[in-house]
Design an enzyme around this catalytic site. Structure first.
Site, short mmCIF file in Angstrom:
data_model
loop_
_atom_site.label_atom_id
_atom_site.label_comp_id
_atom_site.label_asym_id
_atom_site.label_seq_id
_atom_site.Cartn_x
_atom_site.Cartn_y
_atom_site.Cartn_z
N TYR A 112 0.79 -1.23 0.00
CA TYR A 112 0.00 0.00 0.00
C TYR A 112 0.83 1.28 0.00
O TYR A 112 0.77 2.06 -0.94
CB TYR A 112 -0.95 0.00 1.21
CG TYR A 112 -1.85 -1.21 1.22
CD1 TYR A 112 -2.79 -1.42 0.21
CD2 TYR A 112 -1.75 -2.18 2.21
CE1 TYR A 112 -3.59 -2.54 0.18
CE2 TYR A 112 -2.55 -3.31 2.19
CZ TYR A 112 -3.48 -3.48 1.18
OH TYR A 112 -4.26 -4.59 1.15
N SER A 559 -11.21 -12.48 -4.60
CA SER A 559 -11.44 -12.52 -3.16
C SER A 559 -12.90 -12.81 -2.87
O SER A 559 -13.79 -12.26 -3.52
CB SER A 559 -11.07 -11.18 -2.53
OG SER A 559 -11.24 -11.25 -1.14
#
Length: 630
Positions: A112, A559
């Site tokens: 990130y 996911s």
């Protein structure tokens, strides 16, 4: 990066692939969550030889024999006694002993904070809630008021540490992420961003920010006695905000946060040179969360509605619409459109999907309850409008951000598939894991579209460990490829196809079991690589190998984010020629969101969605036909 709370039983003792794992739900038990934090085990460092053997096995369906021979040679060199592999493993084990979690800081940085891509679309997921039946300002404000009250109700559990602890197979899960999603914000930096949690301190903030027509307001959500405002009080305050932000020609300062991180970092430093601007930015950053009161989007057909709303949650629809009605660095932004569209987007660095979805489920349940609170007739102060002084340079930065956002909006193709033929109950009735079954349907859909398989990433939770984030399950296996090849082979009998499906599902379950128990491949390889960057003068050749680049170029980035609410989460692809696929399996239907980039000629989200639907139907037909003949 998203995370699926994989619903599997946990086993004590050594982690071994087991014959069959009975799926167990994640359960919540009312007790103080932080009591368990210290007793949670540390994330283990898997055995080096185990990871290297599993890494080589994961390459088999993806690379040629020639490439495999070369990679094996590099691996033999990496693993030689007293060699670089052993040295890195020992350094990593030392780091694991000294830290609470050897992975979490590295993961936060590499996944990130070091990333320079825009957060909108590239890392921040969106969540689409079921459409609400309002079409006007009153309905929008009433809904937003209840939503705010619901989030504050959730916050009261965080503040009093009464949030129920989640358990998986009798083991408590790490609850740390729940404490990171409110009152936090990402701050841009020239080379690396940071995340600040403002709840930590003597006087935690007591306000949220509300944005309407690109104008930001501070709304205090607590009375002087510390009690949260009631729904009626919030409604009155939101109405004041609405009425004092009717102008639609204001500069969309928020759109700056959608830019490439280096560009935004420079614009940010420029923006906060001015004292007023700095105070306004700080008020947004410190707020508990943000509520975006969006203008209605152009009408579309019912068939296109969910696609449009999913895109709206990811990026706001462009500078003409609601992309400036955001502060994309804010961890939580709830979005309520005047046209009944609603959902949220969240900045991914502090948390994965499950805490966000738990919060969504809590808020949705809260909003269903009848309101019995009598509102005291105390006049409330006017919410404060945040002022920005727009210099010619800031104006130029805003124009650039608008252009960039509009390019990104045209670039992303979003398709929501509401698969209604069956849900998770069907694979369960055949004693198959719903998640593994859906993953095999994705493998089949991709194979049918491209006549080949590809590297596939499925997110798995590491919350069984202290400060655990995610591990990757590599869903493409030799067994999944055997199944997908056999499925459309007329020479193969149905019983053989079903047996190959069952075998592929069994292997996927074993890989899932290992991943959630800290025995995955991906993060261990990352740890060894990060250790090499810190300790060595050059990277070991195994990390420079073409096979390593190929196997981590995840064309399918997937996911499962399960929720009680009939919602769907969505996110952009991980690679330019890939897909982002998120799914929420309900009992009798499955919600999918599929994304791809329009600039890539090879990818097509609509086409893959169609192949996915056909694959799910064909797999059901296969199992039913085989059941009849048994």
């Amino acid at each position: 990066m998203l995370c699926v709370l994989t619903r599997t039983a946990t086993r004590t003792g050594l982690v071994k692939p087991c014959r069959r794992l009975s799926p167990l739900p994640v359960v919540q038990i009312s007790e103080r969550p932080l009591v368990h934090q210290e007793s949670l085990p540390k994330l283990p460092v898997p055995p080096l030889k185990q990871t290297c053997a599993r890494y080589l096995a994961s390459l088999e369906p993806l690379i040629s024999e020639e490439e495999m021979t070369h990679t094996r040679e590099l691996m033999d060199d990496f693993l030689r006694p007293g060699g670089v592999g052993e040295r890195l493993q020992k350094s990593l084990e030392r780091r694991a002993r000294k830290t609470d979690n050897w992975l979490s800081d590295w993961w936060m940085q590499s996944a990130y904070l070091d990333s320079r891509m825009p957060v909108a679309m590239y890392t921040s997921p969106g969540v689409v809630l079921p459409k609400m039946h309002f079409q006007d300002r009153q309905g929008q404000i009433r809904f937003a008021s209840k939503l705010i009250a619901g989030v504050l109700d959730f916050k009261s559990m965080i503040d009093s540490e009464t949030l129920p602890v989640e358990y998986l197979g009798g083991k408590p899960l790490c609850m740390d992420q729940y404490y990171q999603v409110l009152t936090s914000c990402r701050i841009p930096g020239p080379k690396r961003d940071t995340v600040v949690n403002y709840a930590i301190g003597k006087t935690p903030p007591s306000h949220i920010t509300v944005v309407h027509n690109f104008q930001f307001f501070v709304l205090d959500v607590y009375n002087s006695d510390g009690s949260p405002l009631t729904v009626d009080q919030i409604y009155v305050q939101l109405e004041k905000i609405w009425n004092s932000s009717l102008q639609t020609n204001k500069e969309p300062v928020g759109i700056l946060t959608s830019n490439h991180r280096n560009t935004w970092g420079k614009a940010y430093n420029n923006l906060i040179k001015d004292k007023t601007n700095k105070e306004s930015v700080r008020a947004i950053q410190k707020s508990i969360f943000t509520v975006c009161l969006d203008a209605p989007m152009p009408r579309v057909s019912d068939e296109m509605y969910h696609n449009k709303v999913a895109a709206q949650m990811l990026h706001g629809g462009g500078s003409r619409w609601n992309s400036g009605n955001r502060w994309f660095d804010k961890t939580l932004q709830f979005i309520v459109g005047e046209d009944g569209s609603c959902g949220l987007t969240y900045e991914h660095a502090p948390a994965e999907g499950p805490p966000i979805v738990f919060l969504v489920d809590h808020v949705v349940d809260y909003m269903k309850r009848s309101e019995t609170v009598r509102t005291p007739m105390i006049p409330l102060p006017m919410p404060q409008k945040l002022r920005f002084n727009i210099t010619p340079e800031i104006k130029k930065d805003i124009e650039k951000a608008k252009q960039n956002m509009n390019i990104m909006v045209h670039e992303l193709d979003v398709r929501v598939l509401n698969f209604t033929n069956y849900g998770r109950k069907f694979p369960k009735s055949h004693k198959m894991s719903p998640d593994a079954f859906i993953q095999m349907a994705l493998q089949l859909a991709y194979y049918r579209m491209y006549q080949t398989c590809c590297p596939t990433y499925e997110s798995a939770s590491l919350r069984m460990f202290r400060l655990g984030r995610t591990e990757a399950i590599r869903s493409t296996t030799t067994e999944s490829l055997q199944f997908t090849k056999a499925m459309d082979d007329p020479s193969k009998h149905n019983s053989e196809k079903a047996a190959l499906l069952e075998k592929a599902i069994k292997v996927h379950r074993e890989h899932t079991h290992m991943a959630i128990h800290g025995q995955g491949i991906e993060r261990h390889m990352l740890g060894l690589k990060m250790m090499a960057i810190e300790d060595l003068t050059s990277l070991p050749e195994i990390f420079m190998d073409t096979s390593f680049a190929v196997s981590t170029h995840f064309n399918l980035y997937t996911s499962q984010v399960g929720s009680k609410t009939d919602c769907v989460m969505c996110f952009g692809p991980m690679v330019p020629d890939g897909y982002g696929i998120c799914y929420n399996p309900m009992d009798d239907h499955i919600n999918f969101a599929v994304t791809a980039f329009n600039s890539c000629e090879e990818t097509n989200a609509t086409k893959l969605s169609q192949f996915l639907e056909d694959s799910l139907l064909d797999m059901k037909t296969l199992l039913e036909q085989v059941s009849k003949t048994q």
